[in-house]
Structure formats: C-alpha cells, structure tokens
Design a protein around this motif. Structure first.
Motif, mmCIF file in Angstrom:
data_model
loop_
_atom_site.group_PDB
_atom_site.id
_atom_site.type_symbol
_atom_site.label_atom_id
_atom_site.label_comp_id
_atom_site.label_asym_id
_atom_site.label_seq_id
_atom_site.Cartn_x
_atom_site.Cartn_y
_atom_site.Cartn_z
ATOM 1 N N GLY A 142 45.925 34.765 42.277
ATOM 2 C CA GLY A 142 44.862 35.758 42.185
ATOM 3 C C GLY A 142 43.485 35.227 42.505
ATOM 4 O O GLY A 142 42.477 35.817 42.104
ATOM 5 N N GLN A 143 43.408 34.123 43.239
ATOM 6 C CA GLN A 143 42.135 33.471 43.491
ATOM 7 C C GLN A 143 41.571 33.859 44.865
ATOM 8 O O GLN A 143 42.187 34.598 45.629
ATOM 9 N N THR B 262 38.584 41.635 33.272
ATOM 10 C CA THR B 262 39.515 42.549 33.923
ATOM 11 C C THR B 262 38.943 42.995 35.261
ATOM 12 O O THR B 262 37.734 42.891 35.524
ATOM 13 N N GLU B 263 39.803 43.526 36.102
ATOM 14 C CA GLU B 263 39.337 44.028 37.400
ATOM 15 C C GLU B 263 38.341 45.170 37.225
ATOM 16 O O GLU B 263 37.333 45.250 37.937
ATOM 17 N N GLN C 122 39.441 28.752 36.956
ATOM 18 C CA GLN C 122 40.350 29.824 37.384
ATOM 19 C C GLN C 122 41.828 29.518 37.144
ATOM 20 O O GLN C 122 42.648 30.437 37.027
ATOM 21 N N ILE D 291 41.617 37.410 38.236
ATOM 22 C CA ILE D 291 41.356 37.972 39.548
ATOM 23 C C ILE D 291 39.997 37.481 40.017
ATOM 24 O O ILE D 291 39.004 37.574 39.288
ATOM 25 N N GLU E 140 38.213 39.246 45.332
ATOM 26 C CA GLU E 140 39.428 40.049 45.536
ATOM 27 C C GLU E 140 39.397 41.370 44.780
ATOM 28 O O GLU E 140 40.311 42.190 44.910
ATOM 29 N N VAL E 141 38.361 41.612 43.993
ATOM 30 C CA VAL E 141 38.270 42.839 43.193
ATOM 31 C C VAL E 141 38.241 44.058 44.110
ATOM 32 O O VAL E 141 37.563 44.078 45.146
#
Length: 396
Positions: free
Chosen positions: A84-85, A184-185, A209, A219, A223-224
């Motif tokens: 998720g990086q 959170t996203e 991370q 996340i 990438e959000v």
C-alpha cells in the motif's frame, strides 16, 4: 517468525559501540547510567540478506561512485505494491541522506523565507526545527483526542490554520509519530482535499510505513482515492526504521509531478551535490528482497512488547491514557494524572532512571506526555517498565 525466536536470533549488545542511543546518554541527558528508551532505533541486527549483501560489497573492496541499477527500482516498487505504499518509477525518485535532511531540502526548494509551513502536532520534533532553522513561519494544527486518548485530525482547525496562516506547505506524518495512528483513506482524502482547495504542497513523511503492529492497513498519501492527490504530494521514505539501518544515511524523495521534479532538480543543482550511498543502496535492495520474514518477526515482537507495557502500567496507573499502537514502534503515554508536567523530567530521569522523549518536544500542548521506544528486547523493556512502575508506585 515468533517474537521469542526473533529476539534470540537478532538481539545485539549496543553499549560501547558508539551508539547514539546508548553511548551519548551523558551528553544528551546528563546521566550515562539511564536506561535508554528514547531515540527510534533498535537492539537488533539487520536481516541476514542485508548482512550478506553488505559483506559481499565490502569484500569487493571498492567504494567508488555508484550508479543505481534497474533491479533496485524493481525491488522498491514490488515491495511498495504489496504494502500500500507509494508506487515507484525510476524517473520520479531522488535520493537523500535521511528523511530529516529531506525536511530541510523540501522546505528550502519549495518555499521562501517567511513562508508558512504547517505541522499537525504533536509531531516529530525535527520537523519543528526544520521550519524554524530555515527561516520559515511555523503554523500548527493540533490533533484532537477523544476520551480514550485516540487521536484524529481537526479538519475545521486544519483548514482554519491553512487559511489564516497563509500556509504554503504541510509536512505530514503517516504513520504518525508520536501518536501511533495509521490514517484511514477517508481521513487522508479529507485533509488532502483541504490542501487541494488552498493549493498547499504536501511533504509526506512515511518512514514508518512498514511498521504496522495494529490491524489497520497503511495507504500512502500518493495512493489515496486512486491517486487523486498525487501531483501535490512529495513522499519521503527510507528502510532505516524498518530494518535498523539509519546509520547508512540513505533515503528516498519521490516526486510524482513533473513540474515539481523540475523545480526540485533546479534547486538541488545549486545546493545538493551528493551521490547515493553505495552501502545504503545495497542494504535497501537486499532488505526488500529478503527481509519480509525478519519484518514479520519484528512486528510480532512489537505486539508482545506493546501489550506487556500497557498491562503493567495500568496496574499502577489505570487512568494513564495510551492511544492504540496502529503504526510505528513508539508508545505515547499521558502521565499527567500522576506527575505534574513541570516535574516530569525529574521524575523520569532522577526517580525512574529512564531516558525518554518528552511530550513538549512534539508540541507545547503535550507537556506531561512521554514517548517510549518499544523496539527493544523484552528484557530491556521489562526493566524499563519496572523502573517506571516503581516510580509511580512511590508517588503518594
């Protein structure tokens, strides 16, 4: 790998090895006999894959200027994609000598003296220094805390700080040091949306991370929302916290937007004439390719240490609040119900014999809080928590 196996296999003595954490206690705290639970490194050797790769490089014997092979970026991106990086393309990556140095570089490259830089406090204290040392104006938005001690963004306060302060750049922290949040996203999308509305550049410190002892997945800010905010995000990262490699002074600056890359490169030509560290390159690639099992064992150890620390402290200080450790290996403890903030340093150093990071280093509003480093052996942590508990038990 379970925690016990990890400790038996990788623990190492760091006293008398020129360790900042252990051997600079007299200089930093005025007492060389304190037990160090402060600076964020560990008492564990790096993974075998890293040691083997470094040994081979050292035995080769030549340490000239290095070029970065394609295999480095392939390993970097494969690791990022699985976790998720920030996804990696070679042309977007620049190298630094550490994330702290990169704070200074990003502020200098993208703002002017007198410009406002925002921090969401309490937050890693070198960020404060970077803003002040470069002649910028420090603006803060304090995180909000609920009755259980859990933290979140104050979105209204954040936007008010941006607008009233005329903020140009936000240095973000994700996972957050010291409060341990993995955002959170939805939280990140909301705060990044504010930055988009007011044209604020985001420098995201994502050095922790990989360190996720909690259950929430990480996340990256880039990438959000499918990358919606990517072109205003610059990501700072390294493997130094993950695999205890800080002394190799090697880190990454990932700049997604072509215009921002050109602007940084123009600045860097005048101020940052440095080559990547060949040993840092070697260690990082080896860690990505062969360090996953090591990281699993390290993460399990953090869970064990975290649970044991909390349980023991609560026996004598049940109202001392400790937010859930979702990310990092740093526990944030509010001791204000038991020790006057003005007496905290004397209590921890003189009564408990501990070297820790103090809350006011992270925010003036956090005086009376303490940051403990859990990334050590259970024996060292147990000694530290017993010294703390004995000190608390002696208060009357």
């Amino acid at each position: 790998m379970d925690a016990e196996t990890f400790v038996q296999r990788y623990r190492v003595e760091r006293r008398n090895t020129d360790s900042l954490k252990w051997d600079a206690l007299g200089e930093r705290f005025g007492n060389p006999d304190l037990l160090p639970l402060w600076v964020a490194d560990t008492e564990f050797r790096a993974p075998e894959a890293v040691l083997d790769a470094l040994t081979a490089r050292v035995r080769h014997g030549a340490f000239g200027y290095a070029t970065v092979p394609d295999s480095y970026f392939e390993a970097f991106d494969a690791w990022a994609a699985a976790r998720g990086q920030t996804r990696v393309r070679r042309e977007r990556v620049r190298f630094g000598t550490g994330v702290v140095s990169s704070f200074y570089w990003m502020i200098s490259a993208f703002t002017e003296p007198g410009d406002a830089v925002l921090l969401t406090t309490p937050v890693y204290y070198p960020m404060h220094s970077a803003v002040r040392d470069t002649g910028r104006r420090l603006v803060t938005s304090e995180l909000v805390r609920d009755g259980a001690g859990e933290y979140g963004f104050d979105l209204d306060g954040f936007e008010r700080a941006v607008v009233d302060g005329g903020v140009r750049l936000w240095i973000a922290c994700s996972p957050h040091n010291p409060v341990g949040r993995v955002w959170t996203e939805d939280e990140l999308d909301a705060v990044l949306g504010i930055c988009a509305r007011h044209d604020v550049l985001v420098v995201a410190d994502e050095i922790h991370q990989d360190i996720l002892p909690g259950t929430r997945p990480f996340i990256a800010m880039s990438e959000v929302a499918g990358g919606r905010h990517r072109d205003r995000v610059i990501t700072l990262s390294a493997v130094s916290k993950t695999f205890n490699l800080a002394g190799l002074v090697h880190s990454h600056i990932v700049i997604h937007d072509e215009g921002l890359r050109a602007r940084y490169d123009s600045w860097a030509r005048a101020y940052v004439q440095t080559e990547p560290n060949i040993l840092g390159l070697t260690a990082a690639e080896a860690a990505w390719r062969g360090g996953a099992d090591w990281l699993d064992g390290f993460t399990e150890l953090l869970r064990v240490n975290d649970a044991g620390f909390r349980a023991r402290v609560r026996e004598v200080a049940p109202t001392a609040l400790m937010p859930t450790l979702e990310g990092t290996y740093l526990l944030w403890l509010d001791l204000r119900d038991y020790v006057r903030p003005a007496d905290m340093r004397s209590f921890l150093q003189d009564t408990c014999g501990l070297a820790v990071d103090y809350g006011e280093w992270f925010s003036p509003q956090a005086k009376g809080f303490v940051r403990f480093n859990l990334a050590t052996t259970p024996a060292i942590l147990s000694q530290g928590v017993e010294q703390l508990v004995n000190g608390l038990s002696g208060l009357a």
